[in-house]
Design a protein around this motif. Sequence first.
Motif, PDB file in Angstrom:
ATOM      1  N   THR A 424       0.847  -1.195   0.000  1.00  0.00           N
ATOM      2  CA  THR A 424       0.000   0.000   0.000  1.00  0.00           C
ATOM      3  C   THR A 424       0.877   1.238   0.000  1.00  0.00           C
ATOM      4  N   SER A 429      -3.760   0.730  -2.703  1.00  0.00           N
ATOM      5  CA  SER A 429      -3.122  -0.586  -2.692  1.00  0.00           C
ATOM      6  C   SER A 429      -2.749  -1.007  -4.106  1.00  0.00           C
ATOM      7  N   PRO A 461      -4.107  -9.750  -0.128  1.00  0.00           N
ATOM      8  CA  PRO A 461      -3.106  -9.421   0.904  1.00  0.00           C
ATOM      9  C   PRO A 461      -3.209 -10.365   2.094  1.00  0.00           C
ATOM     10  N   LEU A 464      -2.105  -6.894   5.313  1.00  0.00           N
ATOM     11  CA  LEU A 464      -2.480  -5.542   4.918  1.00  0.00           C
ATOM     12  C   LEU A 464      -4.002  -5.425   4.841  1.00  0.00           C
ATOM     13  N   ASP A 466      -7.622  -4.466   3.470  1.00  0.00           N
ATOM     14  CA  ASP A 466      -8.212  -4.249   2.157  1.00  0.00           C
ATOM     15  C   ASP A 466      -8.825  -2.850   2.135  1.00  0.00           C
ATOM     16  N   THR A 467      -8.448  -2.048   1.153  1.00  0.00           N
ATOM     17  CA  THR A 467      -8.941  -0.679   1.089  1.00  0.00           C
ATOM     18  C   THR A 467     -10.417  -0.606   0.721  1.00  0.00           C
ATOM     19  N   PHE A 481      -7.332  -5.386  -4.716  1.00  0.00           N
ATOM     20  CA  PHE A 481      -6.390  -4.268  -4.755  1.00  0.00           C
ATOM     21  C   PHE A 481      -6.966  -3.154  -5.621  1.00  0.00           C
TER      22      PHE A 481
END
Length: 656
Positions: A424, A429, A461, A464, A466-467, A481
């Motif tokens: 990221t 990401s 990921p 990390l 997840d956006t 991503f």
Amino acid sequence: MIMNYQNGVPLQPCTGAVSSVKTKAVKKPVGLEANDSTENVEKGSEEYGCERFLNDTLRFPPDELGQGAQMLDNAFLPRPPLLPKPPGHPKLEKAFSLEEKVGRRRFRTSQESLAEPGGIGSFSVNSLQDDLVGHPVLNSTFKFLDGRVSSSSLHSNTSRDFQVSPCLRNGGSSHSDPGKRRSSQNYEQIKPSKTKLSPLQPTGPLPAMELNMASPALRTANRIDQDCMDYGVIPKSVFGRQHSNLTDDRLLDSMVSDTCSTNSMKSSLSVLNPIRSKDVRNRSFLEGSLLGHGALLGAEELDRCLPERSIGIYIATWNMQGKKELPHNLDDLLLPPDADFAQDIYIIGVQEGCPDRREWEIRLQETLGPYYVMLYGVAHGVLYLSVFIRRDLIWFCSEVEHTTVTTRIVSQIKTKGAVGIGFTFFGTSFIFITSHFTSGKTKVYERILDYNKIIEALTLPKILPDTNPYRSNSSDVTTRFDEVFWFGDFNFRLNMDRIGVDQILKQDLSSDMSRLLQYDQLSKEMKDGSVFQGFKEAPIQFPPTYKFDVGCDIYDTTTKQRTPSYTDRVLYKSRHKGDIKVVKYTCCSTIKSSDHRPVLGVFQVKVRPGRDNIPLGAGQFDRELYLEGIRRRITRELQRKQALKNQKNSTVCAIS
């Protein structure tokens, strides 16, 4: 009545006229000249009386000698000087002893070091009293004035030549006349003070500074640090980049609070911003919000580093055919001559890489130079994937994660499969995947299976966040991503025989390759939705990159007569429409050590601010690789200069 003292013993009082004063018992004062003998003192008031005694002691100017005598006749207190001595007036030198000279020098040194800007020194009473010890004349004189003047005002404003304070001049006696008051005011106006010189101004206009950002060694140039551009040091017209929307008021409110730091921040010689102590105490970067003040990955920091909120990404994919020998120069691969600026992130994927992967990464570092560091590098068999990033951007990256997939189980050497790297950057990401699919013109179905296996097996990921988890799919890594780049040797061919392809290539195609691409297997499968769902590819304006004879620009001349094809591709996918903009998509025709030509892609990618709740990479990179690459770069440069020097020194003589 006025009493004279010597060594603490009262002498005969001075009454009446000056001529009636008896001075036979008075010893030679310290203030006399060296040639004055005791005999001259004993002669009476004609040669040395109270008038000269007080003048030498209190340093009366010559124009006030008569006034001093009149004051003695009237039994009034003698007043200090109202005007300083003229510059040209000769001063009487006192015959001090060695201890007195040392004490006087110490007194002057302490007074000069503690002098105020107004010119009147300020020092402690104790230090003055210590320096006056052993000075009989001055000691007796100050005792003589003790009844009329307070010690605090006398010791707090004593000048360099033992002049009495302005308080004594203005209010020492109620019988002071108006003329002397005016003289005192004039003295206040002309009293000495430290002169403040104005700054020197250039006599003429300064020569213009050439803003040349080109680097001959790299053949491209990096963009200037954005800190300067926030303060308007370099105009937009020079580089054509947008300025930050931060104003000076916002910068002052959020960053600095003192004038010194403000001037340093606005200086053209200073690039770094000042840091307040309370920010160092309180700023942790462990928690933050999208728009929170002071967040490392927040909007404010993003605007400071990347005013356009976008970064340049350079992607290169190359099937090296397992060659041990590497190209002598990789500048054309990473730094094309037609590029004006180097990019922010370099991603290099290799299929059938050279046996020495470390050597390959060192060569990449040597080519990119000191501006870049290798953020991460991973290998899966002969599949190599390396990520290089600008040094000043490593602080905004999260920890890097990777995973690998093998698509050919029976093979002892992992030649077919994929490698994925995810991280990221600020709040966006990224995942970069390089892969090598099954070869063969007729094996389209096997390549589709390879693709499906890869998107399901790449477990990224890992830690990390997840956006956008609502748009993620557990069976497709490309949906987890924001920005996805997939590149490599996909091995999709042209559904056309060799003769037909050669005939088309012999024509003047210029940059229009549509006549060949209509037979492209990958384009057809993507249109049908069999592979790379949601991916895009920039228009292809270069000839097929496979298969060449090594070392030349001729396609396969072996007995197999393989059909030229676009096997090497770069595809991209984004969660948000318009986030990825294609800048360049071409091949590198100058590197001919393999039967494949490298394919290059340059992209401008939009970046969003993020939260400080992700595991940061803390600026980690491969330090040993960096040092070795820079060492080789320096060695290469020195060898080049030595070769040029030897070439200039060598001469050829011709005899006719």
